[in-house]
Design an enzyme around this catalytic site. Structure first.
Site, PDB file in Angstrom:
ATOM      1  N   LYS A  26       0.886  -1.167   0.000  1.00  0.00           N
ATOM      2  CA  LYS A  26       0.000   0.000   0.000  1.00  0.00           C
ATOM      3  C   LYS A  26       0.923   1.216   0.000  1.00  0.00           C
ATOM      4  CE  LYS A  26      -1.634   3.132   1.995  1.00  0.00           C
ATOM      5  NZ  LYS A  26      -1.438   4.567   1.601  1.00  0.00           N
ATOM      6  N   GLU A  85      10.545  16.530  14.442  1.00  0.00           N
ATOM      7  CA  GLU A  85      10.886  16.360  13.030  1.00  0.00           C
ATOM      8  C   GLU A  85      10.101  17.373  12.204  1.00  0.00           C
ATOM      9  OE1 GLU A  85       9.684  12.636  11.035  1.00  0.00           O
ATOM     10  OE2 GLU A  85      11.728  12.615  10.272  1.00  0.00           O
ATOM     11  N   CYS A 104      14.023  11.254   6.216  1.00  0.00           N
ATOM     12  CA  CYS A 104      13.907  10.948   7.653  1.00  0.00           C
ATOM     13  C   CYS A 104      15.275  10.950   8.343  1.00  0.00           C
ATOM     14  CB  CYS A 104      13.207   9.622   7.853  1.00  0.00           C
ATOM     15  SG  CYS A 104      13.810   8.332   6.781  1.00  0.00           S
ATOM     16  N   PRO A 121      -5.818   5.388   6.309  1.00  0.00           N
ATOM     17  CA  PRO A 121      -6.783   4.902   7.311  1.00  0.00           C
ATOM     18  C   PRO A 121      -7.761   3.864   6.761  1.00  0.00           C
ATOM     19  CG  PRO A 121      -6.628   7.301   7.346  1.00  0.00           C
ATOM     20  CD  PRO A 121      -5.892   6.843   6.126  1.00  0.00           C
ATOM     21  N   GLU A 181       9.982   1.903  10.416  1.00  0.00           N
ATOM     22  CA  GLU A 181      10.988   2.922  10.098  1.00  0.00           C
ATOM     23  C   GLU A 181      10.292   4.257  10.286  1.00  0.00           C
ATOM     24  OE1 GLU A 181      14.133   2.618   9.281  1.00  0.00           O
ATOM     25  OE2 GLU A 181      14.171   0.442   9.084  1.00  0.00           O
TER      26      GLU A 181
HETATM   27  P1  NAP Z   1       2.134   8.734   7.412  1.00  0.00           P
HETATM   28  O1  NAP Z   1       0.776   9.317   7.513  1.00  0.00           O
HETATM   29  O2  NAP Z   1       2.694   8.006   8.558  1.00  0.00           O
HETATM   30  O3  NAP Z   1       2.134   7.846   6.094  1.00  0.00           O
HETATM   31  C1  NAP Z   1       2.972   6.744   5.811  1.00  0.00           C
HETATM   32  C2  NAP Z   1       2.161   5.651   5.166  1.00  0.00           C
HETATM   33  O4  NAP Z   1       1.207   5.121   6.101  1.00  0.00           O
HETATM   34  C3  NAP Z   1       1.311   6.128   3.982  1.00  0.00           C
HETATM   35  O5  NAP Z   1       1.209   5.103   3.024  1.00  0.00           O
HETATM   36  C4  NAP Z   1      -0.010   6.392   4.643  1.00  0.00           C
HETATM   37  O6  NAP Z   1      -1.095   6.460   3.765  1.00  0.00           O
HETATM   38  C5  NAP Z   1      -0.100   5.229   5.585  1.00  0.00           C
HETATM   39  N1  NAP Z   1      -1.054   5.399   6.684  1.00  0.00           N
HETATM   40  C6  NAP Z   1      -1.526   6.566   7.203  1.00  0.00           C
HETATM   41  N2  NAP Z   1      -2.394   6.296   8.207  1.00  0.00           N
HETATM   42  C7  NAP Z   1      -2.467   4.953   8.327  1.00  0.00           C
HETATM   43  C8  NAP Z   1      -3.181   4.071   9.181  1.00  0.00           C
HETATM   44  N3  NAP Z   1      -4.010   4.526  10.121  1.00  0.00           N
HETATM   45  N4  NAP Z   1      -3.001   2.736   9.034  1.00  0.00           N
HETATM   46  C9  NAP Z   1      -2.166   2.257   8.094  1.00  0.00           C
HETATM   47  N5  NAP Z   1      -1.466   3.049   7.257  1.00  0.00           N
HETATM   48  C10 NAP Z   1      -1.608   4.377   7.365  1.00  0.00           C
HETATM   49  O7  NAP Z   1       3.132   9.852   7.038  1.00  0.00           O
HETATM   50  P2  NAP Z   1       2.862  11.044   6.031  1.00  0.00           P
HETATM   51  O8  NAP Z   1       1.484  11.608   6.183  1.00  0.00           O
HETATM   52  O9  NAP Z   1       3.204  10.563   4.703  1.00  0.00           O
HETATM   53  O10 NAP Z   1       3.926  12.098   6.545  1.00  0.00           O
HETATM   54  C11 NAP Z   1       3.771  12.687   7.826  1.00  0.00           C
HETATM   55  C12 NAP Z   1       5.077  12.736   8.569  1.00  0.00           C
HETATM   56  O11 NAP Z   1       5.684  11.433   8.625  1.00  0.00           O
HETATM   57  C13 NAP Z   1       6.151  13.564   7.910  1.00  0.00           C
HETATM   58  O12 NAP Z   1       6.011  14.912   8.196  1.00  0.00           O
HETATM   59  C14 NAP Z   1       7.392  12.978   8.518  1.00  0.00           C
HETATM   60  O13 NAP Z   1       7.641  13.489   9.782  1.00  0.00           O
HETATM   61  C15 NAP Z   1       7.075  11.532   8.648  1.00  0.00           C
HETATM   62  N6  NAP Z   1       7.653  10.736   7.556  1.00  0.00           N
HETATM   63  C16 NAP Z   1       8.710   9.925   7.839  1.00  0.00           C
HETATM   64  C17 NAP Z   1       9.272   9.180   6.829  1.00  0.00           C
HETATM   65  C18 NAP Z   1      10.395   8.263   7.060  1.00  0.00           C
HETATM   66  O14 NAP Z   1      11.001   7.820   6.092  1.00  0.00           O
HETATM   67  N7  NAP Z   1      10.722   7.902   8.267  1.00  0.00           N
HETATM   68  C19 NAP Z   1       8.778   9.265   5.538  1.00  0.00           C
HETATM   69  C20 NAP Z   1       7.690  10.093   5.275  1.00  0.00           C
HETATM   70  C21 NAP Z   1       7.134  10.805   6.307  1.00  0.00           C
HETATM   71  P3  NAP Z   1      -1.473   7.899   3.150  1.00  0.00           P
HETATM   72  O15 NAP Z   1      -0.448   8.177   2.128  1.00  0.00           O
HETATM   73  O16 NAP Z   1      -2.824   7.726   2.576  1.00  0.00           O
HETATM   74  O17 NAP Z   1      -1.445   8.895   4.273  1.00  0.00           O
END
Ligand code: NAP
Ligand code: MG
Length: 462
Positions: free
Chosen positions: A170, A369, A279, A204, A245
């Site tokens: 996904k 972050e 990250c 979600p 991660e």
């Molecule tokens: P995120 O919401 O954690 O998204 C990561 C993945 O998880 C996406 O595929 C997302 O889908 C999915 N997801 C979201 N809610 C979920 C749930 N309840 N159950 C299962 N999967 C779910 O992160 P983001 O919105 O992309 O970014 C927000 C913050 O995350 C950034 O500002 C940054 O701090 C951090 N981030 C960290 C990394 C890293 O490599 N460590 C990478 C990107 C972001 P959707 O795309 O539909 O939201």
């Protein structure tokens, strides 16, 4: 605009179960460039069933056979490299050169590394009167973020397939087009039907359905700590394996004996690359008080030079989040050296490259972050102070140490609570384990450590 209507399930593109779509936006000009289906619980279930059905044959395929398919996958990615790079530019906003070299170049290398590891790893070993078998964990649910759309996918799928697992992916809703190209490459590589499946959709809905699916054996997640914590709790409740991660707030520690100009220039480039959406970026620069003013001046000059090459942030929400952090930094007493929260352009989700000086360890911009092109420069008194500041966040993903003498830098790095440290600018190694201490995560990706995440052991005594 292109309307895509399929999910890659069981070796073919099939219509989604429901009518909902996700609009994919080019963050450089805010135009909708495509739509993809928003997967539902039914799509996830169909994909998991396909992955389960394909598991026995794939797990029983000799490692050399899996290696051959991974080599073909790497070659298929190479054959499509221009198309993938253009797509990463269109849906993430990455500048074309960065898209080619990093967004496509790095995953090609990682895919190749797993073709080699599949062929060479000892999936059986002898200890005492036992033979230990390293067997695939089973069906993997992979959930990836948008910041490196292809790399995040390859860093999970390649080791999973090398191990003999099957996968349902996904990808992030912001970057599904790159994931679709990856699925095309899987198909072209002759990887058997059901071994890899793609369900585009919202976190979600589709993401949660995948993490909660009773027939998924291992959930591998990259993204925010908030979502990671929930996925970890769900997985533990169901006694599934989980790899997380998560975020980072890494320190770039410049010891007094370092080549200051080099340490600052490389440090600024590290933070600003990919518009700060990395990250493992070294977002806190730690400088000795005697060299602090000089370092701030160098950072400002480096940032001004880098400014021309920066792309937008991925979406409007991230842009607002990052601007909010810049404002909060200033409100808490940081000094704005370059940049600021005003939009640098009328169109697109751009944020000015920003350097904040006089940042102190307890400030929000030194703790949380930001995920944007924002560097915080902190002052330390002595080495113990630098260590305390470097280790003083909830995160521990990466870092850097610079010193006149390599051994001095290594001695400092040994005391850092973090998963990866670059010494005097040491380069990226696709075989080095990548992952976090503390709240930066659980588990490792890349190299042999990334492979063993997808293996479980059975011992036979005779
Ligand atoms: P995120 O919401 O954690 O998204 C990561 C993945 O998880 C996406 O595929 C997302 O889908 C999915 N997801 C979201 N809610 C979920 C749930 N309840 N159950 C299962 N999967 C779910 O992160 P983001 O919105 O992309 O970014 C927000 C913050 O995350 C950034 O500002 C940054 O701090 C951090 N981030 C960290 C990394 C890293 O490599 N460590 C990478 C990107 C972001 P959707 O795309 O539909 O939201
Ligand atoms: Mg999200």
């Amino acid at each position: 605009m292109k309307a895509h209507d399929g999910m890659y399930i069981d070796g073919a593109w099939r219509p989604a179960a429901g009518p909902d779509v996700i609009e994919v936006v080019n963050p450089a000009d805010e135009q909708v460039i495509a739509t993809v289906p928003a997967g539902t619980v039914e799509d996830v279930d169909a994909a998991v069933r396909a992955a389960r059905a394909a598991l026995p044959a794939w797990a029983a395929t000799p490692p050399a056979g899996r290696a051959a398919r991974l080599t073909a996958l790497r070659d298929a990615l190479v054959a499509r490299q221009d198309e993938i790079a253009r797509t990463v530019t269109a849906e993430l906003g990455a500048p074309p050169k960065l898209a080619q070299t990093v967004h496509v170049g790095m995953p090609v290398v990682v895919a190749g590394s797993y073709a080699e590891l599949a062929a060479t790893y000892a999936f059986e070993e002898r200890t005492g009167n036992s033979t230990v078998l390293h067997e695939p964990v089973g069906v993997v649910g992979a959930i990836t973020p948008w910041n490196y759309p292809l790399h995040q996918v390859v860093a999970k799928v390649a080791p999973a397939l090398a191990a003999g697992c099957t996968v349902v992916l996904k990808p992030a809703e912001d970057t599904p087009l790159t994931a679709r190209l990856f699925a095309e490459a899987v198909h072209e590589a002759g990887i058997p039907a059901g071994v890899f499946n793609l369900v585009t959709g919202l976190g979600p809905v589709a993401g949660q359905a995948l993490a909660e699916h009773p027939d998924v054996d291992l959930v591998s997640f990259t993204g925010s700590t908030a979502v990671g914590r929930r996925i970890g709790a769900t997985a533990s409740g169901m006694v599934k394996r989980v790899a997380l991660e998560l975020g980072g707030k890494s320190a770039n520690v410049i010891l007094p004996s370092a080549d200051l100009a080099r340490a600052v220039n490389v440090g600024v480039a590290n933070v600003m690359s990919n518009s700060g959406q990395t990250c493992s970026a070294w977002t806190r620069m730690l400088v000795h008080r005697n060299r602090y003013d000089e370092a701030v001046e160098l950072a400002a000059a480096a940032a001004a030079k880098y400014g021309e090459r920066i792309g937008p942030l991925v979406n409007a929400g991230q842009r607002e989040r990052v601007r909010g952090y810049i404002e909060k930094g200033v409100a808490e007493g940081a000094r704005l050296v370059v940049g600021g929260s005003e939009a640098p352009r009328e169109k697109g989700y751009f944020v000015s490259l920003t350097v904040l000086a006089d940042v102190t360890p307890e400030m929000t911009v030194a703790q949380e972050e930001i995920f944007g092109p924002v560097l915080s420069v902190l002052r330390y008194d002595d080495e113990e102070d630098a260590l305390r500041i470097a280790n003083g966040t909830v995160y521990g993903l990466a870092g850097a140490v610079w010193a006149g003498d390599e051994a001095e830098a290594v001695a400092f790095a040994r005391r850092m609570d973090t998963g990866q440290v670059d010494i005097n600018g040491g380069g990226f190694n696709p075989l080095a384990p990548f992952g976090g201490y503390k709240q930066s995560g659980v588990g490792r990706e890349l190299g042999v450590h990334g492979l063993t995440e997808y293996l479980q052991t059975k011992s036979l005594q005779f």
